[in-house]
Design a protein around this motif. Sequence first.
Motif, PDB file in Angstrom:
ATOM      1  N   ARG A  12       0.804  -1.202   0.000  1.00 53.38           N
ATOM      2  CA  ARG A  12       0.000   0.000   0.000  1.00 53.38           C
ATOM      3  C   ARG A  12       0.853   1.275   0.000  1.00 53.38           C
ATOM      4  O   ARG A  12       1.775   1.455   0.764  1.00 53.38           O
ATOM      5  CB  ARG A  12      -0.958   0.025   1.181  1.00 53.38           C
ATOM      6  N   GLN A  48      -5.709   3.827  -0.407  1.00 49.33           N
ATOM      7  CA  GLN A  48      -5.830   2.649   0.452  1.00 49.33           C
ATOM      8  C   GLN A  48      -5.837   1.347  -0.352  1.00 49.33           C
ATOM      9  O   GLN A  48      -5.580   0.280   0.208  1.00 49.33           O
ATOM     10  CB  GLN A  48      -7.093   2.741   1.334  1.00 49.33           C
ATOM     11  N   ASP A  49      -6.100   1.406  -1.650  1.00 52.62           N
ATOM     12  CA  ASP A  49      -6.142   0.222  -2.503  1.00 52.62           C
ATOM     13  C   ASP A  49      -4.951   0.116  -3.446  1.00 52.62           C
ATOM     14  O   ASP A  49      -4.930  -0.752  -4.313  1.00 52.62           O
ATOM     15  CB  ASP A  49      -7.428   0.230  -3.342  1.00 52.62           C
ATOM     16  N   ASP A  51      -0.938  -0.513  -4.281  1.00 51.30           N
ATOM     17  CA  ASP A  51       0.352  -1.046  -3.852  1.00 51.30           C
ATOM     18  C   ASP A  51       1.475  -0.294  -4.550  1.00 51.30           C
ATOM     19  O   ASP A  51       2.627  -0.375  -4.156  1.00 51.30           O
ATOM     20  CB  ASP A  51       0.437  -2.535  -4.181  1.00 51.30           C
ATOM     21  N   SER A 136      -3.204  -3.026  -8.970  1.00 55.75           N
ATOM     22  CA  SER A 136      -3.656  -3.115  -7.574  1.00 55.75           C
ATOM     23  C   SER A 136      -5.166  -3.263  -7.485  1.00 55.75           C
ATOM     24  O   SER A 136      -5.672  -3.981  -6.620  1.00 55.75           O
ATOM     25  CB  SER A 136      -3.233  -1.866  -6.787  1.00 55.75           C
TER      26      SER A 136
END
Length: 179
Positions: A12, A48-49, A51, A136
């Motif tokens: 993240r 938050q989603d 990488d 991601s």
Amino acid sequence: MPRPSDLCTVHRVEPLTDQQIRSSFVNCTKGEAGRLKLPLDFAELPWQDLDFLGWVDPGAPLRAHLVVPREDGPLGISLRVPGASRTSAVKSSLCQVCLTGHASSGVTLLAAPLAGARGREGNTVGIYICADLACSLYVRGKRQPKLRAGRQEESLTAEGRIERMTANLDAFLAKVTAG
């Protein structure tokens, strides 16, 4: 320049500033990093989603950028996007990072100049990756690929797919930054 052993996986992306992003690039000049355009939806990114942060430069559509979190700060690489090519809507392709299957137009070959002197000499390494750089979101099921038929479901958990994706990305980054 980081050694391959320094490319440890950190999940993240924490929200990054414009300056953090621009100073993270290892395979382009400071001037090139200063001129790049951030994603048009930068203020609304689903941090938050993510990488890694990946986008095609809105001011230079034949350039793409990846910024990957690392323990010692973000690592950015600049990539070249191939010119427009004709692809078949019937064939499918697989992203080498997240292993998401797409219609062939959903995966593109990106070429990254190597970091340092080798890159200045014109040496590059390529990877087939989701054309929208949203790996991601695909591994988390937040975005679905446009695929005709025959899509295979995976038995790996979302965490397992994330681990595999970051390992594949780490392997690519090791090639770009190898000194």
